[in-house]
Design a protein around this motif. Structure first.
Motif, PDB file in Angstrom:
ATOM      1  N   LEU A  40       0.851  -1.186   0.000  1.00  0.00           N
ATOM      2  CA  LEU A  40       0.000   0.000   0.000  1.00  0.00           C
ATOM      3  C   LEU A  40       0.889   1.240   0.000  1.00  0.00           C
ATOM      4  N   GLN A  43       3.535   2.395   2.991  1.00  0.00           N
ATOM      5  CA  GLN A  43       3.403   1.296   3.959  1.00  0.00           C
ATOM      6  C   GLN A  43       4.678   1.096   4.777  1.00  0.00           C
ATOM      7  N   THR A 195      -1.581  -7.038   6.723  1.00  0.00           N
ATOM      8  CA  THR A 195      -1.249  -5.721   6.189  1.00  0.00           C
ATOM      9  C   THR A 195      -2.497  -4.887   6.419  1.00  0.00           C
ATOM     10  N   GLU A 197      -4.601  -0.995   7.007  1.00  0.00           N
ATOM     11  CA  GLU A 197      -4.646   0.456   6.802  1.00  0.00           C
ATOM     12  C   GLU A 197      -5.963   0.978   7.366  1.00  0.00           C
ATOM     13  N   TRP A 198      -5.913   2.213   7.820  1.00  0.00           N
ATOM     14  CA  TRP A 198      -7.118   2.871   8.325  1.00  0.00           C
ATOM     15  C   TRP A 198      -7.636   3.831   7.264  1.00  0.00           C
ATOM     16  N   ASN A 199      -8.944   3.840   7.165  1.00  0.00           N
ATOM     17  CA  ASN A 199      -9.601   4.807   6.302  1.00  0.00           C
ATOM     18  C   ASN A 199     -10.528   5.577   7.241  1.00  0.00           C
ATOM     19  N   ALA A 258      -0.617   1.271  12.952  1.00  0.00           N
ATOM     20  CA  ALA A 258      -1.106   1.993  11.767  1.00  0.00           C
ATOM     21  C   ALA A 258      -1.903   3.225  12.189  1.00  0.00           C
ATOM     22  N   ARG A 263      -0.138   5.474   8.972  1.00  0.00           N
ATOM     23  CA  ARG A 263       0.371   4.828   7.754  1.00  0.00           C
ATOM     24  C   ARG A 263      -0.009   3.346   7.744  1.00  0.00           C
ATOM     25  N   PRO A 264      -0.174   2.781   6.562  1.00  0.00           N
ATOM     26  CA  PRO A 264      -0.410   1.335   6.497  1.00  0.00           C
ATOM     27  C   PRO A 264       0.785   0.580   7.082  1.00  0.00           C
ATOM     28  N   GLN A 266       2.590  -3.394   7.601  1.00  0.00           N
ATOM     29  CA  GLN A 266       2.613  -4.843   7.373  1.00  0.00           C
ATOM     30  C   GLN A 266       3.430  -5.495   8.475  1.00  0.00           C
TER      31      GLN A 266
END
Lengths: 734, 204
Positions: A40, A43, A195, A197-199, A258, A263-264, A266
């Motif tokens: 991403l 990441q 892995t 990520e936040w939206n 995260a 940030r994304p 992993q």
């Protein structure tokens, strides 16, 4: 209306055929994206610091040294001073960085600054007396069943004791034995991890999981959000074998990092961490005395066994000992040993492979002691089995397996085969049973006015070919080709489908897709019926057409039929509830396996020359991938029978072979010839779909051990049968 | 997907950076250390330190990437070029999962330093795809020589390299010659069938 049932064997276009995977090319050209492959924007790479000792108290754990490393963005401490750690490898901290190099350097700095106090360690799971002395045991369960009941005035324990003694006195043949099987690890090639990520406040989690529909809540609970704010995606998974049902705390930590860094992230376990934390199968060691009548039919079984599932003790469940063969009189006592090893996880057919290896070896030793053919003993004792398959099916399967391995011509009394130099050969066998009920599953089938068909289901492709089977069942139902179906699985927002565990997936997705596709077809037929001047229930979908049953000349093409939907796609959904009576699936399978091995008496090396798998599974959806399950199970069986074992250092509690150069698994040159025979006569096919993932992995340990014993005339008691153990057993005999 | 420019800090390093880089190498994984040994043996006098930009020839395309001395080829392929076919399974070079071709020879990208393969032709499994996939890939599908598929790309590259060298390989040679690759699901039996099929197709 088309009914909810399977077409007869001579009326199927796809089901039961050899269908190549619809995602096969994606996998073989490296385009399939696994959790570990998700890149991403922006990441971070996260690496964990594992505890270096089997049992210790943390004295100092400081983030600062890692924070100073260039490229390190965030250090998350998972433990603090005074925390007690119960097993090696447990993650103490996570370092998130711009590159793998920086993350690893950060972890190295943390490790240097880590201070801990070593506490007492116990990792020996075979030494029962030692464990008792160290107060590391707990009662894990027992089970007694006797034909005779105690009288009203009898003391129950005393009665059991006397009755068992009497039964042994009456026995014509008595065998005492010791058998065992070491702990192994799941060893998924894609380690556990995620892995993420936040939206905004919504979490998008790519998780290596065999439970796509069931892991959102695990994330939500650990993060203080609700499950509707979590989407879990797993389009491909690099192995699970029963170890990947939950997000695990490290995936939660990845999500926390995260959030904190924006940030994304992993975070995948390192290889050694995967072996230490990612799942292991309980060990089992068993002492037994069995008594048989003059015919070799076992009348009494008296055993105690022990082993470990980790810090809680546990071990192999007493419920499946003795395995499949269950004499009318038996007493089973199980003891758990609490070890400083990570908790066990479900491993393909939980309890069964160990139980099989610890009990059907005793039956083979009975044959050895009596000097008779093992196959004869295994057949005669079908008189007393506890199985979800019938004795008749086992007998059939034994005949097939015996023919395929040429048992009659190749069998010899134990230890009496002709030696070629230092090499002797032998045959062995074992049998197994499993449930394989269809899990809960819901699916949506959508038919578009342009003829396109898509399906949606929150199941997962564990490597078994599930994606392809979704397409086969849907295409069969709609009279289309496999490639016509756009299969969508592996996302938690799709209709809920059960975890892939316990061989429950093929039944589950066959149920949901057959039902949803049938419903969609019925709706489509209702639209087409007027045009064909027939009622909807007089129509069928065959070969890319909707036609009046049996009349291809009264038909429309699939595309033409779909145009009658007008502007909107048609959508049908259906679901199956685990345990509901259904004509599409059922449960309960058996299976017989035979091994032909060559053993070098000088070096102790065992080679599998030929391995025969005869397996029933009700109705076969895809013969090609069903065979692959059997091939894979045989090879995993060869692995735990001859190669793999977790080796623990008693002083430090360290798992000393937690790398794949040291944790031995078979390679392509180690497997010999493998022959698969899928047993599907009409009386099995008519039972509907039954799961296949677990059953064929159960018998290899006992079958190979018995073959080695047949070759040598000496029992190598504990699996894996390493060269060292073969030599030791030979020397003990001499 | 991420672009290369988003990646590591800009280059332009000092003597101090170099020293930092060196100590980092000392602390880096066993894999990187082993790979560094190989690199030293081959590279002669070139000194590389800190983050630096290099150009790699990957699947016939020149790719600019930013690396440290300790950066493995696998990390560059996977994280900067998004070529994720080669897999990180083991740090110790024991599974074949990260097999790629360098000047037509199979190597493990996980234990090869990126700086060691400048000016060499790197071929990853992704180049086996496209409208006309390599027959090895097609045979893997045909014989179902894959389950979870995580080891598959490495196996495919290894089989291709092996058959290029041994176009008339027998079953016995295949069983002997592909022991560098590990599969946990147990697909070996079908890998043998797939490889034999490729041999037979070549011979026809």
């Amino acid at each position: 209306m088309a009914k909810i049932e399977w077409p007869a064997a001579d009326r199927t276009a796809l089901i039961g055929g050899r269908i190549t995977r619809i995602d096969g090319l994606e996998k073989s050209v490296g385009e399939a994206k696994y959790t570990y492959d998700i890149n991403l924007d922006n990441q971070l790479v996260a690496v964990g610091l594992g505890c270096p000792h089997g049992h210790c108290k943390i004295l100092a754990l400081d983030a600062a040294p890692a924070q100073k490393v260039r490229g390190v963005v965030h250090v998350e401490l998972l433990k603090k001073p005074d925390d007690e750690i119960q097993w090696e490898g447990e993650l103490l901290a996570v370092v998130a960085a711009e590159s793998e190099g920086a993350a690893r350097e950060g972890v190295a700095r943390l490790r240097e600054a880590l201070k801990f106090e070593e506490l007492d360690v116990w990792v020996d799971d075979e030494d029962l007396e030692g464990a008792q002395g160290a107060k590391r045991t707990n009662k894990a369960g027992d089970r007694v069943k006797l034909e005779k009941e105690p009288g009203d005035d009898d003391d129950e324990d005393e009665f059991v004791e006397q009755e068992i003694e009497r039964l042994f006195k009456e026995s014509k043949h008595v065998v005492e034995g010791y058998y065992g099987i070491d702990a192994i690890t799941h060893c998924c090639l894609e380690p556990h991890g995620s892995t993420v990520e936040w939206n905004g406040d919504k979490l998008n989690a790519y998780l290596s999981t065999q439970n796509v529909s069931g892991t959102d809540e695990g994330f939500a609970g650990g993060l203080g959000i609700t499950a509707d704010d979590v989407t879990v995606t797993c389009k491909y998974i690099g192995g699970g074998f029963g170890s990947k049902f939950a997000p695990d705390y490290w995936a939660i930590e990845a999500a926390k990092i995260a959030k904190k860094t924006g940030r994304p992230v992993q975070l995948m376990l390192d290889r050694d961490q995967e072996l230490k934390l990612g799942g292991n199968r309980p060990s089992g060691y068993l002492k037994v005395k069995i008594g048989a009548d003059a015919d070799g039919v076992v009348q009494v079984w008296d055993s105690q066994h022990w082993g470990t599932s980790g810090p809680q003790g546990g071990g192999v469940s007493q419920s499946v000992v003795p395995y499949v063969y269950q004499p009318k009189n038996h007493r089973v006592v199980a003891t758990g040993i609490r070890t400083n090893t990570a908790p066990a996880r479900a491993w393909r057919a939980p309890n069964h492979p160990q139980a099989c290896a610890m009990s059907q070896t005793a039956y083979d030793d009975l044959a050895r002691k009596m000097g008779v053919d093992s196959l004869e003993i295994f057949k005669k004792n079908l008189a007393n089995i506890a199985s979800r398959q019938t004795a008749k099916v086992y007998a059939d399967e034994m005949d097939i397996a015996a023919r395929l391995i040429d048992w009659k011509a190749k069998w010899h009394p134990h230890g009496k085969g002709e030696a070629k130099g230092s090499v002797v050969e032998g045959l062995g066998m074992a049998i197994h049973e499993w449930g394989g009920v269809a899990n809960d599953s819901a699916a949506i089938v959508r038919i578009h006015p342009d003829g396109g068909v898509s399906t949606f289901c929150g199941t997962q492709e564990l490597g078994t070919g599930t994606r392809t089977c979704c397409a086969i069942v849907t295409a069969e139902t709609l009279g289309l080709k496999v490639d016509d179906i756009n299969v969508n699985i592996g996302v938690s927002t799709y209709p809920i489908s059960g975890a892939s565990g316990g061989s429950t997936t093929i039944g589950a997705i066959s149920e949901s897709h057959r039902r949803a596709a049938t419903e969609a077809l019925n709706q489509l037929c209702a639209k087409v019926a007027p045009k064909l001047e027939a009622s909807a229930d007089e129509l069928e979908a065959v070969d890319g057409r909707i036609q009046v049953i049996g009349k291809p000349d009264h038909s429309v093409t699939w595309k033409e039929a779909c145009t009658m939907l007008g502007m909107k796609p048609l959508e049908a959904s259906a679901s199956h509830k685990r345990g509901n009576a259904t004509p599409l699936s059922s449960e309960g399978v058996g299976g017989v396996q035979m091994a032909h091995v060559a053993v070098d008496k000088e070096t102790g090396v065992v080679k599998v020359k030929k391995f025969v798998v005869v397996q029933d599974m009700g109705l076969i959806i895809n013969r090609l991938t069903a065979e692959s399950q059997c091939y894979g199970a045989a090879i995993m069986g060869i692995a735990y029978a001859l190669f793999e074992q977790r080796l623990m250092d008693p002083a430090t509690g360290r798992f000393i072979n937690a790398e794949l150069s040291e944790y031995k698994l078979p390679r392509i040159g180690d497997i010999g010839e493998i022959v698969i025979e899928l047993y599907e006569p009409e009386d099995q096919r008519s039972r509907g779909v039954i799961g296949l993932g677990e059953p064929p992995v159960i018998s290899p340990g006992a079958a190979i051990s018995n073959a080695v014993c047949n070759a040598l005339g000496v029992r190598v008691p504990v699996l894996p049968i390493t060269p060292e153990r073969v030599v030791a057993a030979m020397q003990a005999q001499a | 997907m991420r672009e290369v420019k988003d990646r590591p800090p800009a280059s332009g390093f000092s003597r101090r950076d170099f020293l930092k880089g060196s100590s980092a190498v000392a602390a880096a994984s066993l894999a990187a250390q082993e790979a560094l040994g190989q690199e030293k043996a081959q590279a002669g006098s070139q000194v590389v330190s800190g983050w630096t930009e290099i150009t790699l020839d990957v699947n016939g395309q020149k790719q600019k990437v930013k690396v440290e001395p300790r950066t493995t080829l696998l990390e560059v392929l996977r994280r900067q070029l998004d070529l994720t076919g080669a897999k990180p399974v083991s740090l110790d070079d024991s599974t074949g999962a990260s097999t790629v071709l360098v000047d037509d020879r199979p190597i493990e990208a996980s234990t090869t330093l990126a700086v060691a393969v400048v000016d060499k032709k790197i071929r990853t499994v992704e180049s086996f795809g496209g409208p006309h996939p390599d027959p090895v890939c097609s045979a893997f599908v045909e014989y179902d020589a894959q389950q979870c598929g995580f080891c598959t790309p490495g196996f495919v590259v290894a089989v291709r390299a092996f058959l290029d060298k041994n176009p008339n390989a027998t079953e016995e040679q295949i069983r002997q010659g592909l022991n560098g690759n590990l599969c946990r699901c147990g697909t070996y039996a079908q890998v043998i069938q797939a490889a034999l099929d490729v041999v037979n197709s070549n011979q026809q």
